[in-house]
Scaffold this motif. Sequence first.
Motif, PDB file in Angstrom:
ATOM      1  N   ASP A 139      -5.841   1.695  -5.451  1.00  0.00           N
ATOM      2  CA  ASP A 139      -5.291   1.586  -4.102  1.00  0.00           C
ATOM      3  C   ASP A 139      -5.697   0.215  -3.572  1.00  0.00           C
ATOM      4  O   ASP A 139      -6.500  -0.493  -4.180  1.00  0.00           O
ATOM      5  N   ASN A 140      -5.179  -0.174  -2.444  1.00  0.00           N
ATOM      6  CA  ASN A 140      -5.476  -1.514  -1.950  1.00  0.00           C
ATOM      7  C   ASN A 140      -6.873  -1.595  -1.339  1.00  0.00           C
ATOM      8  O   ASN A 140      -7.411  -0.596  -0.867  1.00  0.00           O
TER       9      ASN A 140
ATOM     10  N   ASP B  26       0.863  -1.174   0.000  1.00  0.00           N
ATOM     11  CA  ASP B  26       0.000   0.000   0.000  1.00  0.00           C
ATOM     12  C   ASP B  26       0.910   1.238   0.000  1.00  0.00           C
ATOM     13  O   ASP B  26       1.419   1.613   1.040  1.00  0.00           O
ATOM     14  N   ASN B  27       1.214   1.852  -1.162  1.00  0.00           N
ATOM     15  CA  ASN B  27       0.515   1.571  -2.392  1.00  0.00           C
ATOM     16  C   ASN B  27       1.489   1.457  -3.569  1.00  0.00           C
ATOM     17  O   ASN B  27       1.142   1.737  -4.713  1.00  0.00           O
TER      18      ASN B  27
END
Length: 428
Positions: free
Chosen positions: A309-310, A238-239
């Motif tokens: 993004d996660n 991340d990220n």
Amino acid sequence: MANLAITQKLIDFLQASPTPFHAVQSMVVQLEAAGFKPLDEGDTWTFSPGGKYYVVRNGSSLIAYVHGDNPVKDGIHMVGAHTDSPCLKVKPNPEINSQGYYQLGVEVYGGVLLAPWFDRDLSLAGRVNYLDKQGERRAALVNFVRPIATIPSLAIHLDREVNKSRSINPQTDIPPVLAQLAGPDTKPDFRSLLAEQLVAEGCDDLAQVLDYELSFFDTQPAANLGLNQEFFVGARLDNLLSCFVGLEALLASEPGQSQLLICNDHEEVGSMSACGAQGPMLRQFLERLLPDSDARNRAIDRSMMISADNAHGIHPNYADKHDQNHGPLLNKGPVIKVNANQRYASNSETSAYFRHLCQQLNVPVQAFVVRSDMACGSTIGPITAAEIGLRTLDVGMPTWGMHSIRETAGTTDMVDLIKVLRAHFSAH
């Protein structure tokens, strides 16, 4: 079985990128090898059809751009990510001598999951600003690489309730230990240590260290994991994982369509900076790309950003932390992130676009909505949408241990998301 070639490339990228400064440097190397030309923000810019360009701000944020046939008519297909990760940053006057041990005071950056930082082999990296021997201010990146510090846990014998109720005080419990000093009265000098490391890394013109932005990081390399190597573990997923995926997709995309990858710094602390998503970097780039405001607004109307993004993959030991119908599984496809309160920028139009792309590519897709009784995080997606007026979608790869010093993702998801983002960049 994991795609070992692409995961090894990711391992190499993470290993070379312990800080946002190093991550941008790593990406610039790949961009220049692919024919991208640097843009200096202090110069006049010109763009040509088919031209490939990149611009760096603060050494920690980057825009890579491919000029298509007609950005006003066709819009610009964008992908956004962020270069920063939660970490421990060294304070300006960090030296501590406690019981004859050399420690450094650190400041918590972002929402750090602190417990996993204990008993790790830590090193130090970042940017240093200095005076050279001619009296000019310079900047250089530094990376100690080898383990030089640790944050030792307190033994269970001295805290029998540790597994029930120990809390972590970021001021007193986490200063890393670097060395054992000659005695309790010895005064360590961190800037001298830093100067020695800079010289060892080839900075021959150093006269005086003026200031620095340095972060501790885990020296254990990222790796494939699992009986079938279906998982990928490492620091800063991340990220930087999304930065890597976005760059891979951009470099593999088809020509013709205008394409833009932006990797902002400071997302983990709100994005409000000159190089953060809440700052003017993307807006100013678009203003210089299309100086006529009418043409620029028409281009924006036909553009779209996928904010990568996660996403929180459902944890098998804590399944009740997820909404019962929205628990993304690792290796079951990228995740569309939805929030009614606009913590994510996805809406039905942008989600449908992404679902259709996945459908065309035979890539599975999942959805994440936080439990209604829990707070929701956010990304650069809503900020970029608000700043630019851009249709935006929030997606991510499901991961475990987000904001830990070591996070876990699925190798198949990475390959699938590269495939989808490549199609997004290439679509007309």
